[in-house]
Write a protein that holds these residues in place. Sequence first.
Motif: not given
Length: 630
Positions: A368-372, A383-385, A417-418
């Motif tokens: 996962r990543y962060f989405y505003v 993040d798969g998509g 990601d990082l």
Amino acid sequence: MFFVMFLLAEIPEGKGEVLQLFSYYTTRPPVINGCITDGTNPAGSATPGTDYDEWEGAYSRTLVLRKDTGDSTEYAVIYLMNDDNYLYVALVYKHGNNGDPNAVTLYFDEGDGGGENDETLTVWTGQPRGENAVYSQRVSGSGIAEDLSWDGSGWSDDPEGFDFEVYDGYQENIYTWEFKIPLHNGRTNGEDLNVSGEERRGDELGFLLKVFKNGGQDAGTYYWEETNGNENDPTGSPIHPAFGNSWAEIRLGVPRKFVTFSATVNANGNPVVDGDISEDAWRGCYERRILLTNFHGDTIGGRIYFVHDYNNEKVYVGVKVFDQDNNSGDYIRIYQEQDPGTGTRNYHLDDSYENALEARADGSFIDRYFYVVDGSPGLWVDDGGVEGADLQDGVIQWYGDHYEAEYVLGLDLGLYDLTGTPEDGKTGFLIRFHDEDMPDGEKDYWWEYTTNSDAQYVEGSTTGNTNLSIGWAYLQLGAPYLQIIHPQDGDTIEGTYPVDAYAEAIGGVDSIVAVEFQIVGEATWRSLVRTDASGFWSGNFDSRDYADGWYQMAVRAVDTRNDTTTQIIDIFINNTGVEQNAPVVEILSPSASEIVNGTVTITWNSTPQGSNLLVADSVQIDGGDWVRAT
């Protein structure tokens, strides 16, 4: 000592209790101006800024405020930290009205004459007043402040006026209040607090939070729903059946470094990510017992492990969660936060960056990543998509009475990601266990010393939205490898006992400059001495200086970059009936630093002391079983 303080609290600390709050000790106090992200704003302005680290040293908790009639609720985020002289409190919540007289009141209970709270509102012996409360009311942006104390029958104004600082700010339906409250201002008439905020040894305060919302459908008086809402009795009857049974408690002076994990160098290779933490690659790595709590009265024990492959920019994380039930809906998610492209944190969740790895009991894995999201808290999305897992992975297995999960995360994977994390960087770290068997609202468990939310939405504006990660733990990368050989976790020790450890850093064993130990909470560290060229350090601990009982011993290794790894173990001291003349042992062969192989003969001299007689000699290799000599 730090753990001894846990025993003094009316609400047990170290137990994941919902009403137990902590105030982290700081040497970097915030600017009190009504904005938690900009220390340069004019007082009372909540215009969003980029000083996301202004409150970085604070403990954080997301609370549910409930109306005194029991029917309406609202989320709020509270931030707590203190130095020797002041308690700093920030409160953030939503409300669609910024008119008169929106207000916040913080009530505190201390002991008679000050010190530890006694769960009773009283005046000081021989004085007219006791306890303390601070009140702030918003009036056309200027505000009214009142300093209150207990006069024996109720809360009334301090006749000497108020001596705390407070400012509120309002920006697009979000209130921010910042307080600076004296802990001991020298008054002796009971009108203010007289408590210690000393690091590791701070007192504990009883605490009640009250919020008044003016105007709109949600107008009214609100309290934290887990407390009793009773302003006149910390243990009195709740004001409504929907509330709890008492005030909360704040432990002052908790060391912030207590919530730093270390990813130690991969001295024994890299683990295989298969959900089995028994393999040798985890041996001697940094590990820590943790207590996970849903902050609704239930706790689950756990352990966490870290190994850093600095050559390939990867970190391996192992987690054990001692849940008693296996459910396919369970998962363990670990989060990382950084200032993108740097080796530090910015305490801000950046859009399309950050990282979270989720290992699920049904066998699946999600990166996962962060989405505003404009106008509301951001989301951790799959993040798969977008670009997939980028060779990151996570696997969880069930072992009858606990889960074991293993992860590998990348440190330089770019967007989503990082990215650009150096080998000695420091990231934010948060762990969440989701227990599908629990009722709604009680399924998520967090480490008790971190925050209980993966996104703190504190500001919304036409120029952007602010989601913070304050209250997360730290993860120090590239930390020295440190294996404690003696004593072992849970050992019973007596008399003069050896403390032995092995340490190495990214630059090898010669990059370690010190290995030290202490009983947790002591002011000083005692040095071990390097015994040979292979990285072993040794010393002695005289347990006779301590009363019998359980203690925590900390051992730390420091390298040439000043990176530190600290391992903490439990020991039980038992000197009752022990004669204090331990035998002296001199190892004759093999010699220190000698390289051996095959079958080796070990020889030594054992010399009894005093009137004692030798009854047995045993040998132990690298913390293994003791073998009786013949």
